[in-house]
Design a protein around this motif. Sequence first.
Motif, PDB file in Angstrom:
ATOM      1  N   ARG A 170       0.820  -1.207   0.000  1.00 18.40           N
ATOM      2  CA  ARG A 170       0.000   0.000   0.000  1.00 18.40           C
ATOM      3  C   ARG A 170       0.857   1.262   0.000  1.00 18.40           C
ATOM      4  O   ARG A 170       0.616   2.207  -0.765  1.00 18.40           O
ATOM      5  CB  ARG A 170      -0.918  -0.018   1.219  1.00 18.40           C
ATOM      6  CG  ARG A 170      -1.916   1.127   1.276  1.00 18.40           C
ATOM      7  CD  ARG A 170      -2.989   0.813   2.285  1.00 18.40           C
ATOM      8  NE  ARG A 170      -4.083   1.763   2.205  1.00 18.40           N
ATOM      9  CZ  ARG A 170      -5.337   1.492   2.532  1.00 18.40           C
ATOM     10  NH1 ARG A 170      -5.665   0.280   2.911  1.00 18.40           N
ATOM     11  NH2 ARG A 170      -6.278   2.407   2.451  1.00 18.40           N
ATOM     12  N   VAL A 171       1.889   1.282   0.834  1.00 12.97           N
ATOM     13  CA  VAL A 171       2.683   2.494   1.025  1.00 12.97           C
ATOM     14  C   VAL A 171       3.708   2.677  -0.092  1.00 12.97           C
ATOM     15  O   VAL A 171       3.887   3.786  -0.611  1.00 12.97           O
ATOM     16  CB  VAL A 171       3.388   2.457   2.403  1.00 12.97           C
ATOM     17  CG1 VAL A 171       4.329   3.639   2.560  1.00 12.97           C
ATOM     18  CG2 VAL A 171       2.362   2.439   3.517  1.00 12.97           C
ATOM     19  N   TYR A 172       4.394   1.606  -0.471  1.00 11.44           N
ATOM     20  CA  TYR A 172       5.503   1.721  -1.414  1.00 11.44           C
ATOM     21  C   TYR A 172       5.080   1.522  -2.873  1.00 11.44           C
ATOM     22  O   TYR A 172       5.680   2.111  -3.774  1.00 11.44           O
ATOM     23  CB  TYR A 172       6.594   0.701  -1.073  1.00 11.44           C
ATOM     24  CG  TYR A 172       7.485   1.123   0.062  1.00 11.44           C
ATOM     25  CD1 TYR A 172       8.765   1.611  -0.161  1.00 11.44           C
ATOM     26  CD2 TYR A 172       7.050   1.041   1.387  1.00 11.44           C
ATOM     27  CE1 TYR A 172       9.586   1.998   0.888  1.00 11.44           C
ATOM     28  CE2 TYR A 172       7.850   1.428   2.443  1.00 11.44           C
ATOM     29  CZ  TYR A 172       9.120   1.909   2.180  1.00 11.44           C
ATOM     30  OH  TYR A 172       9.938   2.301   3.230  1.00 11.44           O
ATOM     31  N   TYR A 173       4.085   0.655  -3.081  1.00 10.15           N
ATOM     32  CA  TYR A 173       3.762   0.277  -4.464  1.00 10.15           C
ATOM     33  C   TYR A 173       2.337   0.623  -4.867  1.00 10.15           C
ATOM     34  O   TYR A 173       1.895   0.240  -5.948  1.00 10.15           O
ATOM     35  CB  TYR A 173       4.033  -1.227  -4.659  1.00 10.15           C
ATOM     36  CG  TYR A 173       5.426  -1.618  -4.248  1.00 10.15           C
ATOM     37  CD1 TYR A 173       6.527  -1.100  -4.925  1.00 10.15           C
ATOM     38  CD2 TYR A 173       5.645  -2.463  -3.160  1.00 10.15           C
ATOM     39  CE1 TYR A 173       7.813  -1.438  -4.541  1.00 10.15           C
ATOM     40  CE2 TYR A 173       6.927  -2.803  -2.770  1.00 10.15           C
ATOM     41  CZ  TYR A 173       8.014  -2.288  -3.471  1.00 10.15           C
ATOM     42  OH  TYR A 173       9.292  -2.612  -3.083  1.00 10.15           O
ATOM     43  N   ASN A 174       1.620   1.304  -3.972  1.00 11.85           N
ATOM     44  CA  ASN A 174       0.261   1.765  -4.271  1.00 11.85           C
ATOM     45  C   ASN A 174      -0.652   0.625  -4.732  1.00 11.85           C
ATOM     46  O   ASN A 174      -1.484   0.781  -5.630  1.00 11.85           O
ATOM     47  CB  ASN A 174       0.291   2.884  -5.327  1.00 11.85           C
ATOM     48  CG  ASN A 174      -0.990   3.701  -5.335  1.00 11.85           C
ATOM     49  OD1 ASN A 174      -1.653   3.838  -4.300  1.00 11.85           O
ATOM     50  ND2 ASN A 174      -1.360   4.220  -6.485  1.00 11.85           N
TER      51      ASN A 174
END
Length: 769
Positions: A170-174
């Motif tokens: 979620r945070v790094y790769y959306n």
Amino acid sequence: MDPIVTDERTSSSSSSIQEKEKVDVERAAVKVQDVVADFDDPNIDKDAILLEDDSPYPEVRSAVANTDDPSMPVSSLRVWVIGIIWAIIIPGMNQFFFFRFPSVTVGGIVAQLISFPVGRLWARVVPNVKVFGVSLNPGPFTVKEHVLITIMASVGSGSAYATDIVAVQRVYYNQIYNFGYQWMVVMSTQLIGFSIGGIARRFLVQPPSMIWPANLVTCALFNTLHSQVYAGMGNRGGISRERFFFYAFLGSTCWYFFPGYIFQALSFFNWVCWIVPNNVVVNQLFGYNSGLGMSLVTFDWAQIAYIGSPLATPWWAEANVAVGFVFFFWIVTPILYYTNAWYSKFMPISSRTSFDRFGQTYDVSRIINEDASLNVAKYEAYSPLFLSTTFALSYGLSFASITATLTHTFLYFRKQIWVQSRRSMSEQPDIHARLMSKYPQVPEWWYAIIFLSMFIFGIISIEVWNTQFPVWAFVLALIISFVYTIPIGMIQAITNQQIGLNVITELIIGYALPGRPIAMMMFKTWGYITMAQALTFASDFKLGHYMKIPPRPMFWSQVVATVVAGTVQLGVQAWMFTNIDGLCSPDQPNGFICPSTQVFGTASIIWGVIGPARQFSPGQIYYGLVFFFIIGIGCPIAGYLITLKWPNSFMKYVNFPVIFSGTGLIPPATAFNYVPWSIVGFVFNYVIRRRHFSWWTKYNYVLSAALDSGVAVSAILIFFILQYPDNNGIGKNTIQTWWGNTVSFNNADGAAAPLITLAPGGAFGPTKW
């Protein structure tokens, strides 16, 4: 033999059962050679043949009762109600604070302490009636009920490893996939190991030589709280274990306010650095923050026991860890650092982070495309990745431990594994196994169902959603964890040291599937956590074995609590991402910066995007570390040949997997977690155990439980009373800034100073990479 004495009245039928057991026990006397014939066990007590029918291990005798009352209630309604409540509250709370820095973790020992008065209150208040044939109050709160509740509270208390996969996606790769995907990944990674742990129980639970030292502290606390009396306690006079526990617990709780909040220099007691705060070499050798910990002393039990309680680990195993630490971190590390191996002088001697050629923290955003794939041109224009000397050496030691574990297991344990594969529970040369043999065992098909269903969950989650993780890699990850479960489990059960598979799984998948960070995270999780969960399952089963908990309620309590805990953690995490603004951003105002998610995400890029080929292949900076694989094979062979020639030499106490892996928690641990740990272990498990054995037998494990409990409770009080309110603003300009809370950090050690400071715009390292 003294029977168990509890504060509950036992019926005449249970008394007759115990008398019958006593006769049966006396007929089947334990022979020490039955236990030690399979391998030369450093934990064994050679004089145990002179004792009554009990464990040949003094550690086990002092903490575990050698009798049983099969009529004692176990899987009651109150167990499931209290246990499931804990399985909701503790994992949910820990998941919430998992994303915050500073954080607090509520461990199983807190549930163990609080469940005791709650269970007693239930027995006193709830009416003794039946609803649909189930008794609401089966009578006095028993020790077996207490054990089952504690296992349900602790089995899923820590944040599930796979929740970091979801957070990083979620945070790094959306990538925001639905709850079904998240739930199947978490359940598969958490539960598939249980099936392997069940199969491995024949090798890791039933043999008496598999003592699982950490469980002895828990057993001692259970028996102390419930006023159990048994032969292994000895007949030493003095205050009771209950009163001793209370005094030590109260003292530990009060004392921790000083090193934990009021006077933190007592924790980071790098006193040599206070004398010469700007001398870089002295701070590197004697420092605690980024140094090698040669100042020796700390007054903080949380730091001493950060890598596990030194009172619970056998001294010979602690000595192996200490020897490995001294050789690799006090001798090899300074040699490598001060000869500038790996360009180390331009970095701190010890650090948890990675660096670029400018001496700054490695900025992975400068080398990746928008889809998180490696941009080779950007990488070549920016920098190779550099590690501090201790960090790099820890990778080499991890490589050595992987090959040493298999070699050591084949050389020393092959006979025992073969014997145990054909031996039933009732045939074990151990009183505890014979007492447990009367209970129905868990059928193998229960484990098979868990495995097949979780395997299917894993296949669905990686195939239906875009993970770039092929099925063959999933199977390979499981094979790696299965192969290592028994070797690593046997070493942990004997030495209290677990060897991690996280580095080797990162290395394998980094070479096999370069440029796939999501696949890397999944491979590491299934390859490492499957084994770790299997050993958690086996450890809890051994706790049940010691406390005489029927295996089937044990099985269901672990499975149900794990499912509940994992589901709650995912729900809490989803709520946090929806309702907390800026979650996981470095400047989140309430401290929810997600430190573990950052480390996990950075590792996914380092190993999954840059890949090990650019770090460990021939011609690369850290190629030399690969030879640790060969060292890991050669050392156990050499030690084994020496013991064949000189069987009574000190070499029989040398355990190379423990020497290589004992320092495996560096990083995030630092050198000063190991030095006082070794000193305290030497004092209690060598000096006191040899000179005051009766005191050690009665109080050692109770003291460990009391110190752990006091620190756990005190840390929670400090966090919620003094740190969490006002976002750690209480005393910001007073107590937080006085000398005793700053002197340990206002020096070259606290600043993590390198030996050579680059000029502005300067760089180090190779000219081409």
